[in-house]
Design a protein around this motif. Structure first.
Motif, short mmCIF file in Angstrom:
data_model
loop_
_atom_site.label_atom_id
_atom_site.label_comp_id
_atom_site.label_asym_id
_atom_site.label_seq_id
_atom_site.Cartn_x
_atom_site.Cartn_y
_atom_site.Cartn_z
N LEU A 236 0.75 -1.16 -0.23
CA LEU A 236 0.13 -0.03 0.08
C LEU A 236 0.94 1.42 0.22
CD1 LEU A 236 -2.72 -0.89 2.60
CD2 LEU A 236 -3.08 -0.72 0.03
N ALA A 237 2.07 1.18 0.64
CA ALA A 237 2.83 2.37 1.02
C ALA A 237 3.34 2.71 -0.40
CB ALA A 237 3.68 2.16 2.02
N LEU A 238 3.86 1.60 -1.27
CA LEU A 238 4.66 1.83 -2.44
C LEU A 238 3.65 2.10 -3.39
CD1 LEU A 238 6.77 -1.38 -2.48
CD2 LEU A 238 7.70 0.99 -2.29
N ALA A 239 2.39 1.59 -3.53
CA ALA A 239 1.46 2.05 -4.49
C ALA A 239 1.00 3.36 -4.38
CB ALA A 239 0.19 1.18 -4.29
N GLY A 240 1.03 3.77 -3.00
CA GLY A 240 0.73 5.40 -3.12
C GLY A 240 1.84 6.30 -3.38
N MET A 241 2.90 5.78 -3.32
CA MET A 241 4.08 6.54 -3.87
C MET A 241 4.19 6.61 -5.24
SD MET A 241 8.05 6.30 -2.52
CE MET A 241 7.72 6.79 -0.93
N MET A 242 4.07 5.44 -5.83
CA MET A 242 3.81 5.39 -7.29
C MET A 242 2.82 6.32 -7.95
SD MET A 242 4.47 1.39 -8.07
CE MET A 242 6.12 0.49 -7.56
N ALA A 243 1.60 6.08 -7.36
CA ALA A 243 0.63 6.93 -7.80
C ALA A 243 0.72 8.49 -7.77
CB ALA A 243 -0.72 6.59 -6.93
N LEU A 244 1.50 8.98 -6.73
CA LEU A 244 1.92 10.35 -6.42
C LEU A 244 3.07 10.66 -7.59
CD1 LEU A 244 0.93 12.42 -4.45
CD2 LEU A 244 3.24 11.99 -3.31
N ARG A 245 3.76 9.96 -7.90
CA ARG A 245 4.84 10.20 -8.94
C ARG A 245 4.22 10.46 -10.19
NH1 ARG A 245 10.71 8.69 -8.85
NH2 ARG A 245 11.42 9.21 -6.65
N ARG A 246 3.22 9.49 -10.63
CA ARG A 246 2.35 9.68 -11.83
C ARG A 246 1.48 10.84 -11.83
NH1 ARG A 246 0.82 4.36 -10.32
NH2 ARG A 246 -1.50 4.48 -9.96
#
Length: 410
Positions: A236-246
């Motif tokens: 979940l933490a990584l998915a949130g960071m990836m979403a913010l990056r895009r």
């Protein structure tokens, strides 16, 4: 490896030397001196009989009988002491036994080692030399490198140990060897496919190896982890960071809110995720991040240097990376500073201006791990031969850090 087999050969030879000579040894011949002593004894007895006859204490007939018995005893004793040649059959049996032992003992040793020992581990030890580790003076880095190398060698011989591969992957991450960690996590997934926690760890190692930039492999690993376990914390933490990056702040906020619901309210991780959620809300609303005003306080400063003992292993043109990453959770760098080895020792400052992404500033982090990496290849991912060092549990703000490259990556 050569020393091992030489020691084995020496032990086998010592064993054969203890067993074979007695089988080949002939029976000792009677000593001439012993026969002479026996004859002298019987001559003395005859002389005593002669004196008894002369003194009248012994009759002539009694002397004759005593002499006859004395001669018979002498002949019997001499017959018992006469050397006898060992029968040819006995000599052949001893020779055959010696030859048989010379062959059977080495063969039995090899077969027993093949059954109870670990020949593949010995071969792996020959193929992967363990070099002395030029780490911390107290030897702790040396012990760690030796332990990790020993674990890697054992897993070459026992490749179906999933727990061992997982331990090796985490150890490689501790050393900053993210490419090796990726390979070890893939071995775990080969043995236990679909494990959500391992998939999340794999995605984290892929991101770290790629200096925090998501790629197809890391995105796929996070997606598989969430498909297997929708509330897996690291995924979940990584998915949130990836979403913010895009640029998808709303999706990042949704992932982090799901994660926040699973964290203890007063934990450091919960406070960090709360900060991330605030940033995502601000981005979604089109306003600057709420903590942007706090950026001047979100700084890490200190002095970076190379250990004197390792100075000779560094070229002036080698690239130096100073980076900060979360102490817990995803290991993607938040801020990074680049310079050359010729610049060291040098004071450094990490703050939001060094952030890898404007959407993930240093000011939004909790406890940090600050690392230094001296790289000949020019990449921040650790490679064998690079120098490294780290400080853990660093809070914001932090000043006066002594960041030393004092270990060699193996």
């Amino acid at each position: 490896m050569t020393a091992l087999w030489l020691a084995v050969l020496a032990l086998l030879l010592a064993t054969l030397l203890c067993l074979i000579p007695p089988l080949l040894r002939r029976a000792p011949a009677a000593e001439p001196a012993a026969d002479a002593n026996l004859r002298a004894f019987y001559l003395a007895q005859r002389e005593q009989l002669r004196r008894d006859l002369k003194d009248g204490s012994l009759s002539a007939s009694a002397r004759a009988r005593a002499e006859e018995e004395l001669q018979r005893d002498l002949l019997q004793d001499l017959e018992l002491r006469r050397p006898r040649a060992a029968p040819w059959a006995g000599q052949r049996a001893g020779l055959a036994a010696a030859c048989l032992l010379s062959v059977l003992i080495p063969v039995a040793a090899v077969l027993l080692y093949g059954q109870l020992g670990n020949p593949r581990a010995a071969a792996g030890a020959a193929a992967i030399p363990v070099e002395p580790h030029a780490g911390a003076p107290d030897g702790s880095g040396d012990d760690m490198a030796l332990a990790i190398n020993a674990l890697a060698q054992r897993l070459r011989a026992e490749p179906d140990d999933a727990d061992g591969w997982y331990m090796l992957a985490r150890s490689y991450e501790t050393l900053g060897r993210y490419t090796d960690a990726v390979a070890a996590y893939q071995q775990v997934l080969r043995l236990v496919p679909g494990q959500a926690a391992v998939l999340a760890d794999l995605a984290d190692a892929l991101l770290s190896a790629n200096q925090g930039a998501p790629d197809a492999a890391s995105i796929a690993a996070v997606a598989q982890a969430l498909a297997a376990q929708p509330d897996q914390p690291k995924a979940l933490a990584l998915a949130g960071m990836m979403a913010l990056r895009r640029g998808d702040a709303a999706e990042a906020q949704a992932y982090w809110e799901r994660l926040q619901a699973r964290l203890p309210p007063d934990s450091e991780a919960a406070r960090q995720i709360q900060s991330n959620i605030a940033q995502a809300r601000a981005m979604a609303a089109g306003s600057p991040p709420a903590r942007a005003s706090a950026a001047p306080a979100a700084r890490i400063s200190g002095r970076a240097r190379i250990a004197d003992a390792l100075r000779g292993q560094v070229q002036p043109t080698d690239t130096v990376f100073i980076l900060a990453r979360p102490q817990d959770g995803p290991r993607m760098p938040l801020a990074i500073l680049r310079m050359q080895a010729a610049d060291l020792p040098r004071d450094f400052v990490l703050d939001d201006s060094n952030a890898m992404s404007p959407d993930a500033p240093l000011s939004g982090a909790g406890k940090l791990r600050v690392e230094i990496r001296v790289s000949r290849s020019g990449t921040a991912a650790a490679r064998p031969g690079d120098l490294g060092g780290a400080l853990s549990g660093i809070g914001l703000p932090a000043e006066g850090l002594d960041l030393v490259a004092d270990t060699v990556v193996r």
